[in-house]
Design an enzyme around this catalytic site. Structure first.
Site, mmCIF file in Angstrom:
data_model
loop_
_atom_site.group_PDB
_atom_site.id
_atom_site.type_symbol
_atom_site.label_atom_id
_atom_site.label_comp_id
_atom_site.label_asym_id
_atom_site.label_seq_id
_atom_site.Cartn_x
_atom_site.Cartn_y
_atom_site.Cartn_z
ATOM 1 N N CYS A 140 8.151 -50.190 -6.468
ATOM 2 C CA CYS A 140 6.842 -50.554 -5.939
ATOM 3 C C CYS A 140 6.923 -50.886 -4.444
ATOM 4 O O CYS A 140 7.716 -51.747 -4.047
ATOM 5 C CB CYS A 140 6.280 -51.746 -6.706
ATOM 6 S SG CYS A 140 4.732 -52.385 -6.023
ATOM 7 N N HIS A 190 4.291 -58.562 -9.410
ATOM 8 C CA HIS A 190 3.922 -57.169 -9.670
ATOM 9 C C HIS A 190 3.036 -57.032 -10.904
ATOM 10 O O HIS A 190 2.186 -56.133 -10.964
ATOM 11 C CB HIS A 190 5.189 -56.334 -9.846
ATOM 12 C CG HIS A 190 4.935 -54.884 -10.125
ATOM 13 N ND1 HIS A 190 4.665 -53.962 -9.127
ATOM 14 C CD2 HIS A 190 4.886 -54.187 -11.296
ATOM 15 C CE1 HIS A 190 4.472 -52.766 -9.673
ATOM 16 N NE2 HIS A 190 4.606 -52.868 -10.983
ATOM 17 N N ASN A 238 -9.736 -51.995 -6.254
ATOM 18 C CA ASN A 238 -9.774 -51.111 -7.416
ATOM 19 C C ASN A 238 -8.723 -51.609 -8.396
ATOM 20 O O ASN A 238 -7.565 -51.816 -8.010
ATOM 21 C CB ASN A 238 -9.453 -49.663 -7.035
ATOM 22 C CG ASN A 238 -10.475 -49.070 -6.093
ATOM 23 O OD1 ASN A 238 -11.610 -49.540 -6.007
ATOM 24 N ND2 ASN A 238 -10.089 -48.033 -5.377
ATOM 25 N N HIS A 292 -3.686 -55.574 -5.565
ATOM 26 C CA HIS A 292 -3.984 -55.448 -4.143
ATOM 27 C C HIS A 292 -5.394 -54.906 -3.965
ATOM 28 O O HIS A 292 -6.028 -54.426 -4.906
ATOM 29 C CB HIS A 292 -2.986 -54.503 -3.464
ATOM 30 C CG HIS A 292 -3.196 -53.057 -3.804
ATOM 31 N ND1 HIS A 292 -2.879 -52.515 -5.036
ATOM 32 C CD2 HIS A 292 -3.721 -52.028 -3.085
ATOM 33 C CE1 HIS A 292 -3.185 -51.221 -5.053
ATOM 34 N NE2 HIS A 292 -3.700 -50.903 -3.877
#
Length: 369
Positions: free
Chosen positions: A79, A143, A183, A196
């Site tokens: 990531c 995460h 989103n 995010h």
């Protein structure tokens, strides 16, 4: 150099290896940050973004062919939004952070670099570089978290980041509107699962904003009143679609909701944008927003995919007609069913909602813990 904001958030700007700006927002109590250097060997940022004007709809379209190669759903150990480690450097050089904002490596809009674009045979020649700026806002280092997992304190920090970046991007030459959004969920089209959002500094006023401003102007000319104040008052007095209400904010399902799940958040005081909120209004947003987000996840018993979109006044036009508000909506209409834009929506822009707004509001009220 670090700077401390009014609410105790420490702001520290730095640069990534390719020259992009990164800004850390550390909460009160954190020690002064000395930005870690970006250890990566990155080429200079290069984009092929351009704008073209649709003469039928009178709207700008962004062409960003360079984004085809952007990172798409990497494994958790790859990531790019997680903190950097000794073994792997990411987009965030720090080993830990609270909230961080940086320029997107694959932006839809960027500085034009003086490019000259040839004519491609348009009815009205409009082709020009896609100037603007796109930033990524990372809500925390975990995460596997989501926005609904944040604390009210962290939401306040995110709100400070949105506010300060709105001010900074509004001051850039050519910026006409600043758009902050999140989103969430693969069903929405998310390409990075790490929690995010993004901020766009747009070189034009968006089509939806222009249309809403036209409606607000017509309403004022006809009634002498503010359209958004009348909408909020009608929802509060009816109460049928109000999901939650605090001292400074009301969350409600709009009467003409287009999406199966849709909730709007209005501040009680009319303000044009995020920087215009008072400290009390900013403090009051987080608890209400988290409450509603958690209800949304309980609605179908699984994480709800959604888009969360801040509507702010344009930088230079219509500010007296605009009102800050947040709109959250989802394509999920049942635990095992999604709403797809069918012929009427995609072809003609006429939405057909299979779920009554009053039913969604009632179910969200019942979803309280």
């Amino acid at each position: 150099m670090s700077r401390t904001a009014a609410d105790g958030v420490r702001v520290t700007p730095a640069r990534l290896a390719d020259g992009r700006e990164i800004v850390y927002f550390d909460e009160d109590g954190a020690p002064p940050r000395v930005p870690e250097p970006d250890r990566r060997d990155l080429p200079p940022l290069s984009t092929a973004s351009e704008l073209r004007f649709d003469p039928l709809l009178r709207e700008w379209v962004v062409i960003a062919s360079h984004r085809q190669g952007r990172t798409h759903m990497p494994a958790a150990d790859a990531c790019p939004l997680c903190p950097s480690t000794a073994d792997r450097a990411t987009e965030v050089p720090a080993g830990d952070y609270d909230v961080v904002v940086f320029e997107n490596r694959f932006p839809s809009l960027a500085a034009d670099g003086g490019r000259v674009l040839d004519d491609v045979g348009e009815v009205e020649r409009s082709r020009r570089p896609g100037t603007g700026r796109c930033e990524v806002v990372v809500f925390g280092p975990d995460h596997n978290a989501s926005f609904a997992d944040l604390t009210p304190r962290r939401v306040r920090t995110v709100l400070e980041a949105w506010t300060r970046r709105t001010r900074a991007l509004s001051a850039l030459p050519g910026t006409e509107q600043v758009y902050c959004f999140e989103n969430r969920g693969a069903e929405i089209g998310v390409t990075l699962p790490h929690p995010h959002g993004q901020i766009y500094a747009l070189p034009f006023v968006t089509p939806r904003t222009r249309r809403i401003l036209d409606s607000a102007r017509a309403h004022r000319e006809r009634t002498g009143r503010d359209l958004f104040a009348d909408v909020l008052r009608a929802e509060q007095e009816a109460g049928l679609r109000v999901v939650a209400r605090g001292e400074h904010w009301t969350a409600f399902v709009p009467a003409a909701a287009r999406w199966p799940v849709e909730v709007h958040f209005y501040p009680h005081r009319p303000v044009p944008d995020l920087p215009a909120l008072t400290d009390a209004e900013r403090d009051g947003f987080g608890p209400l927003y988290l409450d509603v987000l958690r209800r949304l996840d309980r609605l179908f018993g699984l994480p709800l995919p959604y888009i969360s979109a801040w509507h702010q006044a344009p930088v230079r036009t219509g500010r007296d007609l605009s009102r800050l508000r947040l709109e959250v909506f989802s394509v999920r209409r049942a635990p095992d069913r999604l709403k797809y834009l069918a012929g009427t929506e995609s072809g003609m822009g006429v939405f057909v909602n299979d779920v009554a707004p009053e039913t969604v509001a009632r179910r969200l009220r019942e979803a309280a813990p």
